[in-house]
Structure formats: C-alpha cells, structure tokens
Motif scaffolding. Structure first.
Motif, short mmCIF file in Angstrom:
data_model
loop_
_atom_site.label_atom_id
_atom_site.label_comp_id
_atom_site.label_asym_id
_atom_site.label_seq_id
_atom_site.Cartn_x
_atom_site.Cartn_y
_atom_site.Cartn_z
N TYR A 1 28.30 34.43 37.02
CA TYR A 1 27.15 34.22 37.90
C TYR A 1 27.09 35.22 39.05
CZ TYR A 1 27.67 29.86 35.40
OH TYR A 1 27.83 28.93 34.41
N THR A 2 28.22 35.85 39.35
CA THR A 2 28.29 36.68 40.56
C THR A 2 28.65 38.14 40.32
OG1 THR A 2 30.62 36.13 40.91
CG2 THR A 2 28.98 34.67 41.94
N ALA A 3 29.03 38.50 39.11
CA ALA A 3 29.51 39.86 38.86
C ALA A 3 28.92 40.39 37.56
CB ALA A 3 31.04 39.87 38.78
N GLU A 4 29.06 41.69 37.37
CA GLU A 4 28.58 42.30 36.14
C GLU A 4 29.65 42.22 35.05
OE1 GLU A 4 28.44 46.77 36.11
OE2 GLU A 4 28.97 46.49 38.22
N VAL A 5 29.20 42.34 33.82
CA VAL A 5 30.13 42.35 32.70
C VAL A 5 31.09 43.53 32.87
CG1 VAL A 5 30.37 42.72 30.20
CG2 VAL A 5 28.57 41.22 31.07
N ASN A 6 32.35 43.27 32.64
CA ASN A 6 33.35 44.33 32.67
C ASN A 6 33.58 44.74 31.21
OD1 ASN A 6 35.71 45.87 32.77
ND2 ASN A 6 36.42 44.81 34.61
N ASP B 1 33.61 34.92 25.14
CA ASP B 1 32.73 35.36 26.22
C ASP B 1 33.25 36.66 26.84
OD1 ASP B 1 31.06 33.16 25.97
OD2 ASP B 1 32.16 31.98 27.45
N PRO B 2 32.35 37.49 27.34
CA PRO B 2 32.81 38.72 28.01
C PRO B 2 33.55 38.40 29.30
CG PRO B 2 30.41 38.49 28.18
CD PRO B 2 30.90 37.38 27.31
N LEU B 3 34.29 39.37 29.78
CA LEU B 3 34.97 39.26 31.07
C LEU B 3 34.06 39.88 32.13
CD1 LEU B 3 38.53 40.39 29.91
CD2 LEU B 3 37.64 38.05 30.12
N TYR B 4 34.01 39.28 33.30
CA TYR B 4 33.12 39.72 34.37
C TYR B 4 33.92 40.14 35.59
CZ TYR B 4 29.33 37.49 31.78
OH TYR B 4 28.43 37.14 30.81
N GLY B 5 33.43 41.18 36.28
CA GLY B 5 34.03 41.62 37.53
C GLY B 5 35.42 42.20 37.34
N PRO B 6 36.16 42.32 38.45
CA PRO B 6 37.53 42.83 38.34
C PRO B 6 38.40 41.88 37.51
CG PRO B 6 36.77 42.86 40.61
CD PRO B 6 35.76 42.10 39.83
N VAL B 7 39.30 42.48 36.73
CA VAL B 7 40.21 41.71 35.87
C VAL B 7 41.62 42.18 36.17
CG1 VAL B 7 40.84 41.14 33.49
CG2 VAL B 7 38.44 41.58 34.07
N VAL B 8 42.53 41.22 36.34
CA VAL B 8 43.94 41.54 36.57
C VAL B 8 44.73 41.08 35.35
CG1 VAL B 8 45.98 41.14 37.99
CG2 VAL B 8 43.74 41.43 39.08
N PHE B 9 45.45 42.02 34.74
CA PHE B 9 46.28 41.72 33.57
C PHE B 9 47.72 41.49 34.02
CE2 PHE B 9 42.62 43.80 31.82
CZ PHE B 9 42.42 43.18 30.61
N LEU B 10 48.25 40.33 33.68
CA LEU B 10 49.63 39.96 33.96
C LEU B 10 50.19 39.28 32.73
CD1 LEU B 10 49.12 38.60 37.59
CD2 LEU B 10 50.40 40.66 36.97
N THR B 11 51.34 38.64 32.86
CA THR B 11 51.93 37.89 31.76
C THR B 11 52.46 36.57 32.31
OG1 THR B 11 53.44 38.01 29.87
CG2 THR B 11 54.25 38.89 31.96
N SER B 12 53.00 35.76 31.44
CA SER B 12 53.65 34.52 31.88
C SER B 12 54.88 34.29 31.03
CB SER B 12 52.69 33.33 31.77
OG SER B 12 52.33 33.11 30.42
N ASP B 13 55.79 33.52 31.59
CA ASP B 13 57.00 33.19 30.83
C ASP B 13 56.78 31.92 30.02
OD1 ASP B 13 57.25 31.05 32.64
OD2 ASP B 13 58.79 32.07 33.83
N ARG B 14 57.80 31.49 29.33
CA ARG B 14 57.68 30.31 28.45
C ARG B 14 57.34 29.04 29.22
NH1 ARG B 14 59.74 31.45 23.17
NH2 ARG B 14 60.84 33.44 23.19
N ALA B 15 57.69 29.00 30.49
CA ALA B 15 57.39 27.83 31.31
C ALA B 15 55.98 27.89 31.90
CB ALA B 15 58.41 27.71 32.44
N GLY B 16 55.28 28.99 31.64
CA GLY B 16 53.92 29.14 32.14
C GLY B 16 53.81 29.78 33.51
#
Length: 129
Positions: free
Chosen positions: A56-61, A78-93
């Motif tokens: 609703y607030t950003a353009e498609v990235n 669905d497409p991703l919008y605005g800035p996107v930060v790529f990280l990871t998670s461990d088995r515990a989340g």
C-alpha cells in the motif's frame, strides 16, 4: 549486529549491518523504513524481510522479487515491495546473519534478476516500436 543484504527497488543490492542492540525488530524497521515488518521464507533458510504495509505504501521491488524466485520462491507468490532485507534464521527461528554461502547465493540471484529484467525491458522496447 546482523550481516545481511538490503535491496532497493532501483536495483541496488548491497551488504548491510542490521543493528540489533535494541531488538531485531527495531533493527529491521530502521533498515526497511517501516513500522511493521513481515517475512517471506525462502529455501535454504534465507528470509526476505519487508514492510508489512509495503503493498500500500511502496513500489514493487522487481529485482528483489525476481531474485527471490531465483532463490526458490514460488513464481505465483505476491511481489515484494519497497526495501527488502535478506537474512537467515536458525533452527529455533532466531534471526541470524547470512552465512558466506547464503550471501553469495543471494548476490548471484540478484545478478540473474538484473540480467532477466534488462532482457525483459529490451524486449518490451522492441515490441513497442
């Protein structure tokens, strides 16, 4: 501190340090520039963090959306919008820094995404003549 990749809608994808001194949420909000975040889980425990209200607030990235598909996200998602930060998670989340291999995979996905988007733009330009 978490090491990840921040991608903007103009096609930039670069390493970023997410300051989690206060909290992971506060660090992500600062990097994305939003009040509420959401996550798209990708294969290999890679996560794409976005503005929860981005549709609703950003353009498609487009570069981040295509890179996420290259990394294994379903094409019909669905497409991703605005800035996107790529990280990871461990088995515990718990949210964690990207491993060196994950970092390389995300950056390689962006190279493929940029190439695909450049080809698509050229094709559209040729067809519109």
């Amino acid at each position: 501190m978490l090491m990840g990749i921040r991608a903007t809608a103009d096609g930039r994808a670069e390493g970023v340090v997410v300051n989690v001194r206060t909290s992971v949420l506060a660090g992500l909000q600062a990097q994305i520039g939003c009040g509420a975040v959401d996550v798209a889980h990708l294969p290999n425990q890679i996560e794409a963090w976005v503005d929860d209200n981005g549709a609703y607030t950003a353009e498609v990235n487009a570069p981040a959306t295509v890179a996420a598909v290259v990394l294994g996200r379903p094409r019909h998602a669905d497409p991703l919008y605005g800035p996107v930060v790529f990280l990871t998670s461990d088995r515990a989340g718990e949210v964690r820094s990207l491993s060196p291999d994950q970092y390389k995979a995300v950056m390689a996905a962006f190279e493929q995404a940029r190439a695909a988007l450049t080809r698509a733009e050229a094709l559209l330009a040729a067809l519109s003549r």
